[in-house]
Design an enzyme around this catalytic site. Structure first.
Site, PDB file in Angstrom:
ATOM      1  CG  ASP A 134     -32.582  -9.890  -1.412  1.00 53.56           C
ATOM      2  OD1 ASP A 134     -32.672  -9.009  -2.282  1.00 53.56           O
ATOM      3  OD2 ASP A 134     -31.594 -10.014  -0.676  1.00 53.56           O
ATOM      4  CB  CYS A 188     -36.104  11.522   5.610  1.00 52.80           C
ATOM      5  SG  CYS A 188     -35.840   9.756   5.360  1.00 52.80           S
ATOM      6  CB  CYS A 194     -28.499   7.627   6.701  1.00 47.76           C
ATOM      7  SG  CYS A 194     -29.528   8.592   5.562  1.00 47.76           S
ATOM      8  CB  CYS A 214     -22.131   0.921  -1.092  1.00 38.57           C
ATOM      9  SG  CYS A 214     -23.017   0.106   0.255  1.00 38.57           S
ATOM     10  CB  CYS A 241     -21.125  -1.112   5.780  1.00 36.70           C
ATOM     11  SG  CYS A 241     -20.919   0.474   6.624  1.00 36.70           S
TER      12      CYS A 241
END
Length: 341
Positions: A134, A188, A194, A214, A241
């Site tokens: 990351d 999905c 979501c 976001c 979040c």
């Protein structure tokens, strides 16, 4: 030893290290990534994250990042919370911190495992490796889907039928040409949980995220004041979040977190207490935590937005004490919070 035999040992070793799942793909397994990234950037959906555009050539192609690589080993590590992280949203006098940041910094924990696994692979084969967690221009989620770990859901995060979506991703690039896994397909279906739960409507369409709306982006990456139209939608979320992750039905199959370092240390801290943190106190309190990277000013700015959203006049004093803060964004947030209360 055959390539298949080495791969079997590698997977077993990865699971022993604590990873929940291991898969392999070729560096050029997702050629469509470059075009998708370009469209995301062209739309301005990356906001202030200029680093996404700076190394776009590498980010859009794992093969370009290290041309000598012949295989990408993708690994998932679970950090699944024990309870429902959304229950804290009702505690208006307290701040909610994303589950991934509740414990120790995952960068350190995941990279430590990757390095151990990588050294083992080098000892077994004499190959060369590069390890990423990351912090490099690697598109981990598309590569993870290509390696069969899961798929990118409508919330753009990786999820798996046997993983849920509470996972960190790590990658080991290697010069070995190992047998690859079948890519995972989308499961999905018609679910839109979501997308529907997002407080700020940050998804302009399924599988597309506008980071500028976001809350994870706004609380962590965005510098300076947040648009006033969005502040009131942030609630008491002060770092990240989890809403779109928490409501995913596939979490009923989520793997339990095996790393003790991911156990919550932050909890639900009191907003009034957090508002009093100076730089030294902030650094001391969040040493070893991902929260430390955003610095005191951005963090206290977030705390003040939460105070303004609390509806609790008793917190007005905490905000008033920061009206003359040296950081303009903090002072602005304090004025906004006082006005709201």
């Amino acid at each position: 030893m055959t390539d298949a035999g080495l791969k079997a040992l590698l997977v077993a070793r990865g699971l022993e290290e604590g990873f929940a799942k291991v898969g392999i793909c070729r560096p050029d397994a997702v050629p469509e990534t470059a075009a998708r990234l370009a469209a995301f950037l062209d739309a301005g959906h990356h906001g202030q994250m200029g680093w996404m555009a700076e190394r776009v050539k590498w980010r859009g192609s794992a093969a370009a990042l290290w041309p000598q690589a012949r295989s990408v080993i993708m690994l998932a590590e679970a950090y699944t919370p024990e309870g429902n992280p959304m229950t804290g949203l009702a505690a208006r006098d307290r701040g909610v911190v994303s589950c991934y940041a509740q414990g120790k910094d995952y960068h350190d924990l995941v990279k430590r495992r990757l390095k151990r696994l990588g050294r083992w692979l080098v000892d077994q084969s004499g190959c060369e490796i590069k390890v990423f967690v990351d912090t490099a221009p690697v598109m981990e989620k598309p590569l993870a889907q290509a390696a069969g770990l899961g798929w990118q859901g409508k919330h753009t995060n990786l999820l798996g039928r046997d993983l849920g979506n509470w996972v960190f991703l790590g990658a080991i690039f290697t010069t070995l040409e190992l047998p690859v896994d079948a890519p995972e397909v989308d499961h999905c279906g018609t679910c839109s949980a979501c997308l529907d739960i997002c407080p700020t409507e940050a998804f302009p369409a399924p599988y597309r995220l506008d980071a500028r709306r976001c809350i994870s982006y706004l609380t962590i990456e965005h510098k300076g004041p947040v648009d006033e139209d969005l502040r009131g939608l942030m609630g008491n979320r002060i770092y990240g979040c989890d809403d779109c992750l928490a409501v995913c039905p596939w979490n009923k199959f989520a793997v339990a977190a095996g790393e003790i370092g991911y156990q919550p240390r932050v909890g639900l801290p009191e907003l009034a207490e957090l508002a009093m943190l100076d730089d030294a106190a902030f650094r001391a309190r969040f040493a070893g935590s991902p929260i430390k990277r955003i610095g005191r000013d951005r963090f206290v700015r977030n705390v003040l937005y939460a105070i303004g959203n609390s509806g609790m006049p008793g917190l007005r004093g905490a905000a008033m004490g920061l009206l003359d803060d040296a950081d303009p964004a903090v002072a602005d947030a304090a004025r906004w919070a006082v006005g709201r209360l």
